[in-house]
Design a protein around this motif. Structure first.
Motif, short mmCIF file in Angstrom:
data_model
loop_
_atom_site.label_atom_id
_atom_site.label_comp_id
_atom_site.label_asym_id
_atom_site.label_seq_id
_atom_site.Cartn_x
_atom_site.Cartn_y
_atom_site.Cartn_z
N TYR A 1 0.84 -1.21 0.00
CA TYR A 1 0.00 0.00 0.00
C TYR A 1 0.87 1.25 0.00
O TYR A 1 0.65 2.19 -0.77
N ILE A 2 1.88 1.27 0.87
CA ILE A 2 2.76 2.44 0.98
C ILE A 2 3.50 2.68 -0.34
O ILE A 2 3.61 3.82 -0.81
N ASN A 3 4.01 1.62 -0.96
CA ASN A 3 4.73 1.76 -2.22
C ASN A 3 3.83 2.28 -3.33
O ASN A 3 4.24 3.11 -4.15
N GLN A 4 2.59 1.80 -3.37
CA GLN A 4 1.63 2.27 -4.38
C GLN A 4 1.27 3.73 -4.13
O GLN A 4 1.15 4.52 -5.08
N HIS A 5 1.10 4.09 -2.87
CA HIS A 5 0.80 5.48 -2.52
C HIS A 5 1.94 6.39 -2.97
O HIS A 5 1.70 7.48 -3.52
#
Length: 234
Positions: free
Chosen positions: A79-83
């Motif tokens: 999630y953090i990487n996609q954000h």
């Protein structure tokens, strides 16, 4: 009668399944805040099932690919990487708009290019627009680009866009749209060019009266409109 104080650690001692059920009903910011309350809440808020739901809600088209990638890294990390990827892509569009401004005005071709570049960003969704384009830290032009992209490209109902603008406290911001129309020919004579100026709030652009302005912006400088400029109002 004086009430006895609640037992210490009451919330921290909740059963794991209940803690997960609570965390699974929260949005991103609330999950992160709750996770900082105690070790037990951190464990619940870092659970894969919590971040899987958040990822699926925000980027449904990428959920299947993320399920495969989750075998290598956790759901929260995904999630953090996609954000971060969305942040970089949208920041590039914001920087382009900033560099294209001329004394506070943005030409229609640059405006439409910004929207087209957003549409080329894989998996971008309405929550990304709210996070990165409806920010009060950006100008009303950036807010407008997010509004127009949401309605025209993401097909978000205008009423939902209006609610998001209000939640981000930018609904009352105004933009100014200037049009230069070439003068028509009349019995061999060319009439003077016509200038139009429309000042309208972002909230009004999500209503019926704003549909015509969005249609003009969508067409750009074509047909009878020789030049189209956008600026933020006061």
């Amino acid at each position: 009668m004086e009430l006895s104080p609640a037992p210490a650690g009451r919330w921290a001692d909740l059963p794991e399944d209940i803690a997960l059920a609570v965390a699974s009903r929260l949005q991103e910011a609330d999950v992160c805040a709750l996770g900082g309350c105690s070790r037990s809440w951190r464990a619940a808020c870092d659970a894969d099932c919590v971040w899987e739901r958040l990822f699926r809600c925000r980027w449904p088209a990428a959920a299947a690919e993320a399920a495969v990638a989750s075998r290598v890294q956790g759901r929260k990390a995904l999630y953090i990487n996609q954000h971060r990827r969305m942040n970089v892509a949208i920041s590039n569009v914001v920087e382009f708009v900033g560099s294209s401004l001329n004394n506070g005005w943005l030409e229609s071709e640059c405006y439409l290019k910004a929207i087209a570049d957003l549409a080329l960003t894989a998996d971008i969704g309405f929550l990304d627009v709210q996070f990165f384009l409806f920010s009060r830290n950006h100008s009303a032009i950036i807010n407008l680009i997010g509004l127009h992209f949401s309605i025209a490209s993401l097909h978000v109902p205008p009423i939902e866009v209006s609610k998001a603008l209000q939640a981000r406290q930018v609904a009352g911001r105004k933009v100014c749209v200037n049009l230069l129309k070439l003068g028509r020919w009349f019995y061999g004579f060319r009439l003077p060019d016509e200038h139009e100026s429309h000042k309208i709030s972002l909230s009004e652009l999500t209503m019926a009266e704003g549909a015509e302005i969005l249609a003009i912006l969508n067409r750009g400088a074509v047909h009878e409109v020789f030049r189209l400029q956008i600026s933020w109002g006061t």
